[in-house]
Design a protein around this motif. Sequence first.
Motif, PDB file in Angstrom:
ATOM      1  N   GLU A  96       6.778 -42.239  35.689  1.00 31.37           N
ATOM      2  CA  GLU A  96       7.416 -43.017  34.637  1.00 31.37           C
ATOM      3  C   GLU A  96       7.648 -42.157  33.407  1.00 31.37           C
ATOM      4  N   GLY A  97       8.769 -42.412  32.734  1.00 35.05           N
ATOM      5  CA  GLY A  97       9.104 -41.648  31.544  1.00 35.05           C
ATOM      6  C   GLY A  97       9.986 -42.440  30.618  1.00 35.05           C
ATOM      7  N   VAL A  98      10.412 -41.784  29.549  1.00 31.06           N
ATOM      8  CA  VAL A  98      11.251 -42.391  28.526  1.00 31.06           C
ATOM      9  C   VAL A  98      12.583 -41.650  28.477  1.00 31.06           C
ATOM     10  N   VAL A  99      13.677 -42.400  28.514  1.00 29.43           N
ATOM     11  CA  VAL A  99      14.998 -41.795  28.440  1.00 29.43           C
ATOM     12  C   VAL A  99      15.205 -41.246  27.029  1.00 29.43           C
ATOM     13  N   GLU A 100      15.615 -39.976  26.957  1.00 36.13           N
ATOM     14  CA  GLU A 100      15.894 -39.335  25.675  1.00 36.13           C
ATOM     15  C   GLU A 100      17.368 -39.470  25.310  1.00 36.13           C
ATOM     16  N   ASP A 101      18.267 -39.169  26.285  1.00 30.71           N
ATOM     17  CA  ASP A 101      19.684 -39.139  25.960  1.00 30.71           C
ATOM     18  C   ASP A 101      20.516 -39.056  27.239  1.00 30.71           C
ATOM     19  N   VAL A 102      21.800 -39.351  27.105  1.00 29.22           N
ATOM     20  CA  VAL A 102      22.758 -39.090  28.165  1.00 29.22           C
ATOM     21  C   VAL A 102      23.259 -37.674  27.931  1.00 29.22           C
ATOM     22  N   VAL A 103      23.066 -36.794  28.904  1.00 30.45           N
ATOM     23  CA  VAL A 103      23.411 -35.385  28.752  1.00 30.45           C
ATOM     24  C   VAL A 103      24.893 -35.147  29.004  1.00 30.45           C
ATOM     25  N   GLY A 135      30.219 -34.840  39.114  1.00 30.43           N
ATOM     26  CA  GLY A 135      31.072 -35.710  38.318  1.00 30.43           C
ATOM     27  C   GLY A 135      31.089 -37.147  38.791  1.00 30.43           C
ATOM     28  N   ALA A 136      30.134 -37.541  39.621  1.00 29.47           N
ATOM     29  CA  ALA A 136      30.126 -38.895  40.172  1.00 29.47           C
ATOM     30  C   ALA A 136      29.210 -39.846  39.412  1.00 29.47           C
ATOM     31  N   GLY A 137      28.521 -39.366  38.395  1.00 26.73           N
ATOM     32  CA  GLY A 137      27.602 -40.212  37.631  1.00 26.73           C
ATOM     33  C   GLY A 137      27.141 -39.481  36.394  1.00 26.73           C
ATOM     34  N   TRP A 138      26.155 -40.058  35.715  1.00 30.21           N
ATOM     35  CA  TRP A 138      25.656 -39.492  34.461  1.00 30.21           C
ATOM     36  C   TRP A 138      24.338 -38.778  34.664  1.00 30.21           C
ATOM     37  N   ALA A 139      24.169 -37.670  33.962  1.00 29.57           N
ATOM     38  CA  ALA A 139      22.900 -36.951  33.926  1.00 29.57           C
ATOM     39  C   ALA A 139      22.143 -37.447  32.695  1.00 29.57           C
ATOM     40  N   ILE A 140      20.872 -37.766  32.898  1.00 29.07           N
ATOM     41  CA  ILE A 140      20.050 -38.363  31.854  1.00 29.07           C
ATOM     42  C   ILE A 140      18.865 -37.450  31.580  1.00 29.07           C
ATOM     43  N   SER A 141      18.567 -37.205  30.278  1.00 28.49           N
ATOM     44  CA  SER A 141      17.347 -36.459  29.965  1.00 28.49           C
ATOM     45  C   SER A 141      16.212 -37.472  29.856  1.00 28.49           C
ATOM     46  N   LEU A 142      15.116 -37.154  30.507  1.00 25.75           N
ATOM     47  CA  LEU A 142      13.985 -38.056  30.623  1.00 25.75           C
ATOM     48  C   LEU A 142      12.720 -37.302  30.248  1.00 25.75           C
ATOM     49  N   ARG A 143      11.890 -37.898  29.385  1.00 20.89           N
ATOM     50  CA  ARG A 143      10.616 -37.291  29.022  1.00 20.89           C
ATOM     51  C   ARG A 143       9.525 -37.940  29.864  1.00 20.89           C
ATOM     52  N   VAL A 144       8.887 -37.105  30.695  1.00 25.87           N
ATOM     53  CA  VAL A 144       7.774 -37.541  31.531  1.00 25.87           C
ATOM     54  C   VAL A 144       6.559 -36.749  31.056  1.00 25.87           C
ATOM     55  N   GLY A 145       5.667 -37.420  30.340  1.00 28.56           N
ATOM     56  CA  GLY A 145       4.536 -36.714  29.727  1.00 28.56           C
ATOM     57  C   GLY A 145       5.069 -35.744  28.687  1.00 28.56           C
ATOM     58  N   ASP A 146       4.694 -34.478  28.811  1.00 31.83           N
ATOM     59  CA  ASP A 146       5.162 -33.456  27.868  1.00 31.83           C
ATOM     60  C   ASP A 146       6.404 -32.729  28.359  1.00 31.83           C
ATOM     61  N   GLU A 147       6.882 -33.078  29.555  1.00 30.75           N
ATOM     62  CA  GLU A 147       8.035 -32.391  30.132  1.00 30.75           C
ATOM     63  C   GLU A 147       9.327 -33.149  29.877  1.00 30.75           C
ATOM     64  N   LEU A 148      10.392 -32.399  29.617  1.00 30.49           N
ATOM     65  CA  LEU A 148      11.726 -32.968  29.486  1.00 30.49           C
ATOM     66  C   LEU A 148      12.527 -32.516  30.701  1.00 30.49           C
TER      67      LEU A 148
END
Length: 187
Positions: free
Chosen positions: A7-14, A20-33
């Motif tokens: 489980e993590g927290v969405v940071e942003d849409v990258v 090109g078929a969808g969106w890449a999402i940055s996700l923070r899981v613990g201390d890792e992005l």
Amino acid sequence: MRSPLGEGVVEDVVGPTEDGAGWAISLRVGDELCVLAEDDLEAVVVHPDPSPERVDTLELRLVTELADGVEAARAADRIDEEIRAVIGPSILTIVAERHWAEPYFYELDVSVRPLGDTIAALRALVAAGADGWLSCTDDGWRCELWWHAEEDEPGFLVPEVRGAELTFLPWSSPAFRPEGERPLVTV
């Protein structure tokens, strides 16, 4: 969000995924992005609010030689008027920031959502920059241009703007444009 990594927290849409078929999402899981495709994520909390609308935007970073906040605010008002005169009806947001190093000139971040065709608005802004464009990078999704005025040349949109970065962000679709449609503008 739940991901293969936990489980993590969405940071942003990258931006778009590689295919090109969808969106890449940055996700923070613990201390890792990490960056994952949206299809690899599962919501663990359902929000009552609808998802934000994804619309094409133009982002401008305008560099001035203004160190006075009142003058920067006046220039921002004129920039707002000039952008609307060039591209027509639009929703604009302008945020003034002082540069982090001396002489602490103001830079203006402008977010533009044209109410008409965004690509036509991009081309109109490029035309307004005349011969000051230095380069254009177009990867088939995002299109970025850089502009600069020499000391004796007029500014971009208003005399106070001496440098600019203009970015077209097609948030309405993650699809890459075909090679034949790149670049959107030539400089």
